[in-house]
Design a protein around this motif. Structure first.
Motif, mmCIF file in Angstrom:
data_model
loop_
_atom_site.group_PDB
_atom_site.id
_atom_site.type_symbol
_atom_site.label_atom_id
_atom_site.label_comp_id
_atom_site.label_asym_id
_atom_site.label_seq_id
_atom_site.Cartn_x
_atom_site.Cartn_y
_atom_site.Cartn_z
ATOM 1 N N VAL A 746 0.959 -1.204 -0.074
ATOM 2 C CA VAL A 746 -0.003 0.081 -0.027
ATOM 3 C C VAL A 746 0.962 1.062 -0.096
ATOM 4 C CG1 VAL A 746 -1.666 1.230 1.291
ATOM 5 C CG2 VAL A 746 -1.990 -1.068 1.240
ATOM 6 N N PHE A 747 1.965 1.321 0.745
ATOM 7 C CA PHE A 747 2.688 2.214 0.762
ATOM 8 C C PHE A 747 3.599 2.627 -0.487
ATOM 9 C CE2 PHE A 747 2.167 2.257 5.630
ATOM 10 C CZ PHE A 747 2.079 3.515 5.791
ATOM 11 N N THR A 748 3.914 1.260 -1.030
ATOM 12 C CA THR A 748 4.461 1.767 -2.481
ATOM 13 C C THR A 748 3.565 2.164 -3.337
ATOM 14 O OG1 THR A 748 5.987 -0.383 -1.890
ATOM 15 C CG2 THR A 748 5.585 0.275 -4.258
ATOM 16 N N ASP A 749 2.198 2.003 -3.426
ATOM 17 C CA ASP A 749 1.320 2.359 -4.209
ATOM 18 C C ASP A 749 1.164 4.021 -4.062
ATOM 19 O OD1 ASP A 749 0.930 -0.091 -5.156
ATOM 20 O OD2 ASP A 749 -0.996 -0.591 -4.316
ATOM 21 N N LEU A 750 1.103 4.083 -2.687
ATOM 22 C CA LEU A 750 1.219 5.572 -2.515
ATOM 23 C C LEU A 750 2.232 6.398 -3.000
ATOM 24 C CD1 LEU A 750 -0.248 5.522 1.337
ATOM 25 C CD2 LEU A 750 -1.628 5.696 -0.836
ATOM 26 N N MET A 751 3.520 6.101 -3.037
ATOM 27 C CA MET A 751 4.569 6.681 -3.460
ATOM 28 C C MET A 751 4.222 6.806 -4.995
ATOM 29 S SD MET A 751 6.195 7.286 -0.929
ATOM 30 C CE MET A 751 7.805 7.912 -1.559
ATOM 31 N N GLY A 752 3.708 5.781 -5.884
ATOM 32 C CA GLY A 752 3.522 6.049 -6.963
ATOM 33 C C GLY A 752 2.202 7.013 -7.355
ATOM 34 N N ASN A 753 1.364 6.892 -6.340
ATOM 35 C CA ASN A 753 0.126 7.956 -6.230
ATOM 36 C C ASN A 753 0.802 9.406 -6.244
ATOM 37 O OD1 ASN A 753 -2.822 8.530 -6.061
ATOM 38 N ND2 ASN A 753 -2.384 9.217 -4.173
ATOM 39 N N ILE A 754 2.068 9.554 -5.454
ATOM 40 C CA ILE A 754 2.204 11.080 -5.365
ATOM 41 C C ILE A 754 2.581 11.393 -6.861
ATOM 42 C CG2 ILE A 754 4.063 12.467 -4.555
ATOM 43 C CD1 ILE A 754 3.992 10.872 -1.939
ATOM 44 N N LEU A 769 0.945 10.224 4.340
ATOM 45 C CA LEU A 769 1.802 8.863 4.556
ATOM 46 C C LEU A 769 1.481 8.468 5.935
ATOM 47 C CD1 LEU A 769 4.731 9.334 1.984
ATOM 48 C CD2 LEU A 769 2.643 8.033 1.592
ATOM 49 N N ILE A 770 1.838 9.298 6.720
ATOM 50 C CA ILE A 770 1.746 8.837 8.180
ATOM 51 C C ILE A 770 0.403 8.439 8.754
ATOM 52 C CG2 ILE A 770 2.188 9.290 10.641
ATOM 53 C CD1 ILE A 770 4.605 10.769 9.743
ATOM 54 N N MET A 771 -0.401 9.295 8.237
ATOM 55 C CA MET A 771 -1.994 9.317 8.447
ATOM 56 C C MET A 771 -2.552 7.805 7.751
ATOM 57 S SD MET A 771 -2.824 11.122 10.759
ATOM 58 C CE MET A 771 -4.559 10.844 10.630
ATOM 59 N N ALA A 772 -1.834 7.468 6.602
ATOM 60 C CA ALA A 772 -2.266 6.434 6.107
ATOM 61 C C ALA A 772 -2.157 5.140 6.851
ATOM 62 C CB ALA A 772 -1.419 6.117 4.549
ATOM 63 N N PHE A 833 -5.020 21.729 0.478
ATOM 64 C CA PHE A 833 -5.976 20.764 0.863
ATOM 65 C C PHE A 833 -6.520 19.913 -0.223
ATOM 66 C CE2 PHE A 833 -7.958 24.136 3.888
ATOM 67 C CZ PHE A 833 -6.743 23.849 5.125
ATOM 68 N N ARG A 834 -6.327 20.351 -1.455
ATOM 69 C CA ARG A 834 -6.623 19.317 -2.541
ATOM 70 C C ARG A 834 -5.634 18.253 -2.739
ATOM 71 N NH1 ARG A 834 -8.082 24.062 -5.360
ATOM 72 N NH2 ARG A 834 -6.048 24.372 -6.478
ATOM 73 N N VAL A 835 -4.335 18.475 -1.763
ATOM 74 C CA VAL A 835 -3.325 17.611 -1.851
ATOM 75 C C VAL A 835 -3.745 16.498 -0.939
ATOM 76 C CG1 VAL A 835 -1.150 17.148 -0.926
ATOM 77 C CG2 VAL A 835 -1.435 19.033 -2.543
ATOM 78 N N PHE A 836 -4.454 16.657 0.010
ATOM 79 C CA PHE A 836 -5.003 15.862 1.168
ATOM 80 C C PHE A 836 -6.074 15.022 0.540
ATOM 81 C CE2 PHE A 836 -3.103 18.211 4.439
ATOM 82 C CZ PHE A 836 -2.920 17.312 5.505
ATOM 83 N N PHE A 837 -6.880 15.442 -0.463
ATOM 84 C CA PHE A 837 -7.953 14.802 -1.191
ATOM 85 C C PHE A 837 -6.993 13.938 -2.125
ATOM 86 C CE2 PHE A 837 -9.923 14.104 -5.362
ATOM 87 C CZ PHE A 837 -10.869 13.263 -4.961
ATOM 88 N N LYS A 838 -6.038 14.241 -2.855
ATOM 89 C CA LYS A 838 -5.363 13.463 -3.715
ATOM 90 C C LYS A 838 -4.753 12.148 -3.128
ATOM 91 C CE LYS A 838 -4.663 17.088 -7.229
ATOM 92 N NZ LYS A 838 -3.889 17.769 -7.470
ATOM 93 N N GLY A 842 -5.909 8.105 -2.837
ATOM 94 C CA GLY A 842 -5.104 6.688 -3.069
ATOM 95 C C GLY A 842 -5.105 6.122 -1.949
ATOM 96 N N ILE A 843 -5.173 6.610 -0.813
ATOM 97 C CA ILE A 843 -5.144 5.719 0.376
ATOM 98 C C ILE A 843 -6.463 4.855 0.598
ATOM 99 C CG2 ILE A 843 -5.214 5.601 3.110
ATOM 100 C CD1 ILE A 843 -3.458 8.224 2.884
ATOM 101 N N VAL A 844 -7.555 5.236 0.182
ATOM 102 C CA VAL A 844 -8.842 4.653 0.370
ATOM 103 C C VAL A 844 -8.896 3.820 -0.749
ATOM 104 C CG1 VAL A 844 -11.245 5.054 -0.217
ATOM 105 C CG2 VAL A 844 -10.015 6.652 1.314
ATOM 106 N N VAL A 845 -8.243 3.875 -2.041
ATOM 107 C CA VAL A 845 -8.516 3.088 -3.183
ATOM 108 C C VAL A 845 -7.482 2.173 -2.691
ATOM 109 C CG1 VAL A 845 -8.048 2.516 -5.500
ATOM 110 C CG2 VAL A 845 -9.431 4.663 -4.619
ATOM 111 N N ALA A 846 -6.250 2.240 -2.495
ATOM 112 C CA ALA A 846 -5.273 1.387 -2.386
ATOM 113 C C ALA A 846 -5.293 0.546 -1.186
ATOM 114 C CB ALA A 846 -3.789 1.827 -2.218
ATOM 115 N N GLY A 847 -5.680 1.114 -0.018
ATOM 116 C CA GLY A 847 -5.877 0.320 1.309
ATOM 117 C C GLY A 847 -7.326 -0.615 1.088
ATOM 118 N N GLY A 848 -8.350 0.083 0.654
ATOM 119 C CA GLY A 848 -9.561 -0.595 0.462
ATOM 120 C C GLY A 848 -9.366 -1.891 -0.186
ATOM 121 N N LEU A 849 -8.916 -1.758 -1.577
ATOM 122 C CA LEU A 849 -8.587 -2.904 -2.573
ATOM 123 C C LEU A 849 -7.597 -3.967 -1.964
ATOM 124 C CD1 LEU A 849 -8.206 -1.193 -6.116
ATOM 125 C CD2 LEU A 849 -10.112 -2.613 -5.047
ATOM 126 N N HIS A 850 -6.653 -3.474 -1.140
ATOM 127 C CA HIS A 850 -5.663 -4.656 -0.751
ATOM 128 C C HIS A 850 -6.325 -5.285 0.633
ATOM 129 C CE1 HIS A 850 -2.475 -2.675 -2.814
ATOM 130 N NE2 HIS A 850 -1.712 -3.713 -2.488
#
Length: 905
Positions: A746-754, A769-772, A833-838, A842-850
């Motif tokens: 998940v964290f790897t996917d989040l780095m790609g999400n950035i 990333l920490i909140m993830a 704040f839009r950075v938080f959404f983006k 990714g956290i919701v999609v990647a975390g939920g799917l995993h």
């Protein structure tokens, strides 16, 4: 392994029984529990009386204990006399033609005169607040080319001659890049420009500058947007407080979005915490109360953090949305477990059984989140530290309230629904009529369409080993692509324009500055720097010779602008002293000693003034040195060097040599600037202990240098903490390994999400990333833990199906609430704040799917064959229903759980 599983199973059983007793006590005395919880939260909320806000960039985004910060603080402490603070700046462009055309130039100078005549609310004018040099005010920028008065009869040639002069009328060196942007040259001669800057430098020691700066804003800004009142030119403005003011305005402007997010989450929780279409078996009122319960936990957590002295920042205001998403997950898990208990038992016992079933899982996720946030608080950046501290204290209270107050509210709601006739929801005092009475299907907790869909998905994916393998390979491929993206395109810049609203006078200013001057800056694109030397015998020829060598090497750095030269007080002082030798009492002939190296020393040329080519052959030494230096600094022509010498007890304490860096446009170049400066410092430290090269911007350059290391350390510690804690609960090494792999992917996917969103790795994205961790742990741990509770007599695939049936809907609903929480941020007026959404998208999609796809497939294909169910059957979910269903009201240690038809082994 059998011994370890038995030990951890007994420990988990003890923990689950303890949590069950707390829940039962809360359900037995619900109103007392709710009142006590509310009182405790309000008492903790008294910490708001110690509310302290921080908004300065250097207080939030840089390492406060780094060497560059210590050097800067030392410099600011000693080199303070006569210096001004950050200037107020006007950027002026022509509506047509060049800003240097006569009519446009006269209009520009008229703007300057209008500002000089401006009166602030406190009655102060420019003459009252300006930084004075000699008898006049220091005004930097275009007006300096024309002196204190401007002849209206200037011709176009006169204007261009003044602009192309190498020195200002006051004798200072002129560098057109500082004052003019978008210059047009003809044979090296400036013939036009797109924009000019005017810097209004205020006296830093005065208390009036804020009022004058606000008057400057009021003159050119209306309703946070520029008002252009000149016919020929457009004026853009910035003052030192602009960044903080506009960031705070962003938050105020987004309050409707924040309110919308809260409404969406509360409505969703009210609808799906129970049966949404039933008038009696729904939990609409409980869902709304759950939302406010999480808010009370946040109030308590924030209050405790403030009692601990943690400042509040603008980014902390986003935290409640994330915490609500994390907290509501627990409500779905507890409510789902409660619905699966035996309805023939009393409500307090059902609540106890439900908490025995899921309490450890909830506690596990919250402990891992808490520890992860505490580890995140060890980050070097204060903004991340404080954000994580507010998060950790809030997570603790949210967990505590769900183990107590939510169980009490759940019991009250269950009593309403179980009355004969049941009470309507949300109007609990009104009894349901016959038409609103629940049907047979309304009380059947096992018929969840969402659970059936999720179980069918798992069943399809693990039907054949090949399909399961393809699923795993697909997730690994996505992780591989993310690694490739992060390795090739991950930047570390922090763009200050992202902290401004989309519609803002400050954003307009930044856009124009970037367009015409090539980048964003706070004190001019030409970044000043200095080399500080302290506690030396400056009257000796050896130290003075060292000053020459340091200055020469400083000017020779690849990132120092050699065209702007070296401002060396020592070189100018030596020339002044040698020229005036014997003519002043402080300069007798015997006060001089030959300079080592004589006239052939090459390094002395670095600080020579314009038009001077010869080095002096002698230095002033001994007791006459400081007397002569005082005379030199009191000379009107040399007053510009007064700030370069620090005196203590009538002796020279420290000196500095000044230069200017070349322009930089990205973090890589700025890190190179810092590292080259540190290399020079390291070289001269042995000969001049305590010396250093320093600039105000170095603290931000240091942020870019350490951000990757800080991120890697923080995320690594978080993953380690999750692994250790999960090992104590999941017990089986294979389960722990699978969860670790899920989190790492998940964290790897989040780095790609950035990279995918075109973002940079900085303090804001690092917070995400920490909140993830808190979210991804919820999505993964519940599933893995529930799998470990299934009977080991069943196949892996069947245990994965049962775990998905029992806990999958709660996870899915938790993912949904988090998504609803961050959707309004996509429409925020600020990029920050839009950075938080983006990031959270990714956290919701990647975390939920995993958590809902990858993890169940891995458990079904390669999960451990031995689970804790064998060690402690009282909390296991045995499919055959022969064990775990013998609970009665007097003996509640074995909760009633979901029963399913047995599957052939």
């Amino acid at each position: 392994m059998e011994c370890w599983l038995a030990l951890t199973g007994r420990a988990e059983g003890a923990a689950s029984r303890g949590l069950g007793k707390l829940a039962k006590a809360s359900a037995t005395h619900p109103w007392k529990c709710i009142a006590l919880s509310l009182l405790c939260c309000l008492l903790c909320g008294l910490g708001f009386l110690r509310f302290e806000a921080k908004s300065e960039a250097r207080d939030l985004w840089v390492d406060q204990v780094s060497q560059v910060m210590k050097d800067l603080e030392w410099t600011e402490e000693y080199f303070t006399s006569g210096g001004g603070g950050e200037p107020c700046r006007l950027l002026i462009t022509a509506k047509s033609g060049s800003i240097l055309d006569k009519d446009n130039l006269m209009a520009t100078l008229q703007v300057v005169q209008d500002v000089k005549a401006m009166v602030a609310d406190n009655g102060k004018t420019w003459d009252d607040v300006c930084l004075r040099v000699g008898s006049g005010c220091f005004l930097s920028g275009l007006p300096r080319y024309f002196g204190s008065t401007v002849n209206q009869s200037l011709s176009q040639d006169d204007i261009l001659n003044s602009i192309n002069a190498q020195t200002f009328p006051d004798g200072g060196d002129a560098f057109p890049d500082d004052s003019m942007g978008g210059m047009v040259r003809n044979n090296g001669r400036i013939v036009g420009a797109k924009a000019v800057r005017v810097d209004w430098v205020l006296r830093a020691e005065q208390d009036w500058e804020d009022a004058w700066a606000q008057a400057l804003i009021n003159k050119f800004v209306e309703s946070s947007m520029l008002k252009q009142s000149y016919d020929l030119v457009e004026v853009f403005v910035q003052v030192p407080s602009s960044g903080d003011d506009e960031l705070n305005r962003t938050v105020r402007a987004d309050i409707p979005l924040f309110a919308l997010a809260f409404v969406l989450m509360s409505v969703f929780c009210a609808l799906f915490l129970g049966k949404p279409w039933s008038s009696t078996q729904s939990r609409r009122l409980l869902g709304c109360m759950e939302f406010f319960l999480v808010l009370m936990g946040i109030v308590a957590g924030f209050g405790v953090a403030m009692l601990l002295g943690k400042p509040f920042t603008v980014l902390t205001q986003i935290l409640p949305f994330i915490l609500v998403g994390i907290g509501i997950d627990d409500a779905f898990v507890i409510a789902g477990a409660f619905d699966a208990t035996d309805t023939s038992l009393s409500i307090p016992v059902r609540v106890e059984n439900a908490m025995q079933r899921v309490g450890v899982s909830i506690t596990l996720t919250k402990v891992t989140s808490l520890v992860s946030f505490l580890l995140g608080a060890t980050c070097a950046f204060p903004s991340v530290q404080w954000f994580c501290m507010f998060a950790s204290t809030s997570v603790f209270f949210i967990w505590l309230l769900h183990c107590s107050a939510f169980c009490a509210m759940l019991a009250l709601d269950a009593k309403r629904a179980s009355r004969d006739p049941p009470g309507l929801d949300p109007f609990a005092c009104i009894s349901a009529r016959a038409s609103c009475m629940p049907g047979p299907g309304d009380r059947d907790a096992t018929k969840s369409p969402l659970a059936q869909i999720l179980v069918s998905m798992v069943r399809v994916l693990v039907r054949t080993p090949a399909l399961g393998l393809v699923t795993v390979i697909l997730f690994l491929a996505v992780a591989g692509i993310s690694i490739w993206q992060a390795s090739s395109g991950l930047g570390t810049d922090f763009n200050i324009i992202d902290l401004t609203p989309d519609s803002s006078y400050l954003r307009d200013f930044y856009v124009q500055e970037r367009l015409h001057f090539g980048g964003l800056s706070t004190g001019g694109l030409a970044l000043p720097t200095s080399y500080v030397i302290m506690d030396q015998n400056f009257s000796s020829v050896e130290v003075q010779r060292m000053l020459e060598e340091v200055g020469a090497e400083m000017l020779a750095l690849s990132n120092v602008n050699s065209e702007r030269g070296l401002r060396s007080w020592h070189t100018i002082f030596s020339h002044w002293a040698w020229t005036n030798r014997g003519s002043l009492p402080s300069l007798p002939l015997d006060a001089f000693e030959p300079a080592p190296g004589g006239l052939n020393r090459s390094s002395c040329a670095a600080g020579l003034p314009t038009g001077v080519t010869a080095c002096v052959s002698h230095f002033v030494t001994g007791p006459h040195f400081e007397l002569a230096l005082l005379d030199f600094l009191n000379d009107g022509m040399s007053s510009g060097f007064r700030d370069d010498v620090v005196w203590r007890d009538q002796a020279v304490k420290a000196v500095r040599l000044r230069a200017t860096h070349v322009d930089t446009v990205n973090s890589r170049q700025q890190v190179a600037v810092l590292e080259e400066a540190e290399a020079l410092t390291a070289k001269w430290q042995p000969r001049a202990a305590g010396s250093f090269m320093s600039a105000q911007a170095y603290i931000f350059f240091d942020q870019y240098r350490i951000i990757v290391e800080q991120m890697t350390t923080s995320i690594g510690l978080c993953l380690l903490a999750v692994t250790v804690i999960s090992a104590l609960v999941l017990a089986h090494p294979l389960s722990v390994l699978i969860v670790f792999v899920v989190l790492a992917l998940v964290f790897t996917d989040l780095m790609g999400n950035i990279v995918l969103w075109g973002l940079d790795l900085n303090s804001i994205s690092m917070i995400n990333l920490i909140m993830a961790v808190g979210l991804v742990v919820d999505y993964s741990m519940h599933m893995a833990h529930n799998f470990s509770l299934q009977s080991s007599t069943l196949s892996r695939a069947r245990r994965a199906e049962l775990a998905m049936e029992e806990i999958g809907p709660a996870i899915f609903l938790g993912v949904s609430t988090t998504f609803l929480a961050i959707v309004p941020l996509a429409f925020s007026s600020s990029q920050a704040f839009r950075v938080f959404f983006k990031m959270f998208f990714g956290i919701v999609v990647a975390g939920g799917l995993h958590g809902l796809v990858f993890l169940p497939v891995c458990l079904a294909v390669m999960g451990p064959s031995v689970t804790q169910a064998a060690a402690d059957p009282r909390i296991s979910n045995l499919e055959d229903g022969k064990e775990g269903n013998e609970a009665t009201e007097p003996d509640s240690s074995a909760p009633k759980v979901l029963e399913s038809k047995p599957q052939e082994q």
